[in-house]
Design an enzyme around this catalytic site. Sequence first.
Site, PDB file in Angstrom:
ATOM      1  CD  GLU A  47      40.930  44.980  40.394  1.00  0.00           C
ATOM      2  OE1 GLU A  47      40.116  45.182  39.469  1.00  0.00           O
ATOM      3  OE2 GLU A  47      40.661  45.183  41.596  1.00  0.00           O
ATOM      4  CB  CYS A 244      37.486  46.872  43.790  1.00  0.00           C
ATOM      5  SG  CYS A 244      35.938  47.215  42.962  1.00  0.00           S
ATOM      6  CG  ASN A 375      38.440  51.741  40.811  1.00  0.00           C
ATOM      7  OD1 ASN A 375      38.440  51.815  39.591  1.00  0.00           O
ATOM      8  ND2 ASN A 375      37.799  50.777  41.462  1.00  0.00           N
ATOM      9  CD  GLU A 376      33.759  50.567  39.632  1.00  0.00           C
ATOM     10  OE1 GLU A 376      33.409  49.864  40.603  1.00  0.00           O
ATOM     11  OE2 GLU A 376      33.567  50.236  38.444  1.00  0.00           O
TER      12      GLU A 376
HETATM   13  O1  AHR Z   1      36.949  44.750  36.813  1.00  0.00           O
HETATM   14  C1  AHR Z   1      36.474  44.207  37.992  1.00  0.00           C
HETATM   15  C2  AHR Z   1      35.967  45.268  38.947  1.00  0.00           C
HETATM   16  O2  AHR Z   1      34.882  45.922  38.387  1.00  0.00           O
HETATM   17  C3  AHR Z   1      36.938  46.368  39.252  1.00  0.00           C
HETATM   18  O3  AHR Z   1      37.805  46.035  40.255  1.00  0.00           O
HETATM   19  C4  AHR Z   1      36.043  47.479  39.681  1.00  0.00           C
HETATM   20  O4  AHR Z   1      36.614  48.744  39.463  1.00  0.00           O
HETATM   21  C5  AHR Z   1      34.783  47.231  38.890  1.00  0.00           C
HETATM   22  O5  AHR Z   1      33.668  47.322  39.695  1.00  0.00           O
END
Ligand code: AHR
Length: 658
Positions: A47, A244, A375-376
């Site tokens: 990321e 995120c 994602n999440e």
């Molecule tokens: O790894 C950091 C963050 O943690 C990521 O962006 C998210 O998916 C998780 O909450």
Amino acid sequence: MIAGALLAVAAYCPAKVRAQSGSPVMTVQAGKVVSTVEPTMWGVFFEDINMGADGGLYAEMVKNRSFEFYQPLMGWEVRQSPVKEGAVLVQNRQEKSAANPRFIRITREANTQTLGMVNEGFRGMGIKKGLRYDFSVMYRQHKPGLKLRLELVSAAGKIIGNSALDLKETGDGWHKANVSFNATDSTMRGKLAVWFDGAGSVDLDMISLFPSDTWKGRPGGMRADMVQLLADMKPGFIRFPGGCIVEGHDLSVRYQWKKTIGPIEDRHLIVNRWNTEFAHRPTPDYYQTFGLGFFEYFQMAEDIGAAPLPILNCGMACQFNTAEVVPLDQLDPYIQDALDLIEFANGDVATKWGGIRASMGHPAPFNLTMMGVGNENWGPQYIERLKLFRDAIKAKYPDFKIIASAGTNPNGERFDYLDKELRAMKADIIDEHYYSPPSWFLDNAGRYDNYDRNASKIFAGEYAAQSDRVVSIHNRNILKTAIAEAAFMTGLERNAGVVVMASYAPLFAHTDGWQWTPDLIWVNNLQSYGTPDYYVQKMFSTNKGTHVVPILRNGNTIKGQDSLYASAVIDKPAKTLLLKVVNASSVAVKQKIALEGVSVAVSNAEVATLKSPSLQDMNSFNAPQLVAPVTSAVKLKGKQLDVELPPNSFSVYRVTIK
Ligand code: AHR
């Protein structure tokens, strides 16, 4: 204070050894294959957080090269004497170029004026003595006569490289000019000065400087040392681009893969969502230029033999931020993005997106077989959007695997709701995340022992033991977190029949630009090192094996009794039995390991052990391998290993079999 001192002393006392007599033997039932291990099993999560891409993996050294930051001259310092109003003018051609609207117009009327611009880089520029640097710029000349003089300047203000560039073309169109030159010295936090000599007026954009020692020497490429650390892990997959960052603070700044491909000057820069996320770690100069876009991502995955695993926005912004959703009747463009990405990766060159891939230099497909949708994300709003994605993707690509989010936590009301709904949908793979204390990882080594083997598979998509607490700036990558993760991972490996992929998160952090700890790999402008957690990941992924076999103690799986954890796999093509054993106690343990159902080929086994005197020990730029595995030989007694497991250690035994 006194108690702390006593604890510290205790940690350095010579280790006690738990008596061997009466200590149950570990038995490996090598003839009883429990399941296969997916080739994807151990992967990495990338990321653009902590300056992971811009200022990190993406080797561009000029910050705000296209003047698109919120403050157009952020990262630049204009030097002029005497000051002439309008000598450096930010121009905006929004109507003509929405992706890259700004450029600067430099006007120098008299040869007597000093006029230049200095770029500070991403927390400085790491410059290496003797290395070639490639400068490039896009320009348009109306009043020819200006010449560019370039200087690399060290942190101490010394000129450590210089060159000059004539701008030859004139007229209304944009042209590219470049020049390469060598640095005469090294510096961790250098700068680039661009001076203007002569008299005239010129428009400039995409002012860029790259080191020549990028990964595979690709111009405009990735930092080789960082890619090498990934390649060394032999990861089964690369999850990308997050995290995120997929969701965005709001939908306008969600990650859109189509804006990350094609000519670099047409990639639409956006603010990085981690720019403002944490009040305690503001990073106002954090943007996404997408120089590391989806083409470069697929290419990097291919380079290092990892399967690509993209995660796409599902029509929802981050639910911790704006929580915006796209109305269901307007979700089509999002779904189309997913379908088009599959075509971009795999499509014939005669297709629209396959043709674009080919035009970027890769006519062969990238063999994409799976993608995450969301994602999440959580709640019914997620499930209803996911179903629409699933229906459209499966209609066109029935065998394509879709990974669904189980939300932010591995338990609780939101998790329970999603788990039930996803299983009812017969989701291919469910993405579970765990950011928890080391004790959670030790306690959950048996988490998957009773998961249904014939239902949805599991992707342990993001995890890391937190030495303090989630999003605390005090989290550290220490031996304690690494050992806890290793213990948990024996549980993942033992359950490879249901857990098909796993990745630690986040991957990279720049020591001067991070927002989130802990992280697997730390970098500065010149160096990078793996944490103890990195070595645990690497020890698993480079000893992946192909088939899980039982390893038992007193007939039981080994998941924390006497603080021991273990798993076993066979690598059939390599004819190797691989045993992973964690001793999470503070005393050494003498252990007999009996190998059943297998013929041993050589009498020496090899063991790699990760250990250190204190659980608080960690690596650093000065001691990058303080906590790193050390390999030695162990003699087999027939079909038995008599070993001593050091306190707080993780060991991988490799036994060659017939
Ligand atoms: O790894 C950091 C963050 O943690 C990521 O962006 C998210 O998916 C998780 O909450």
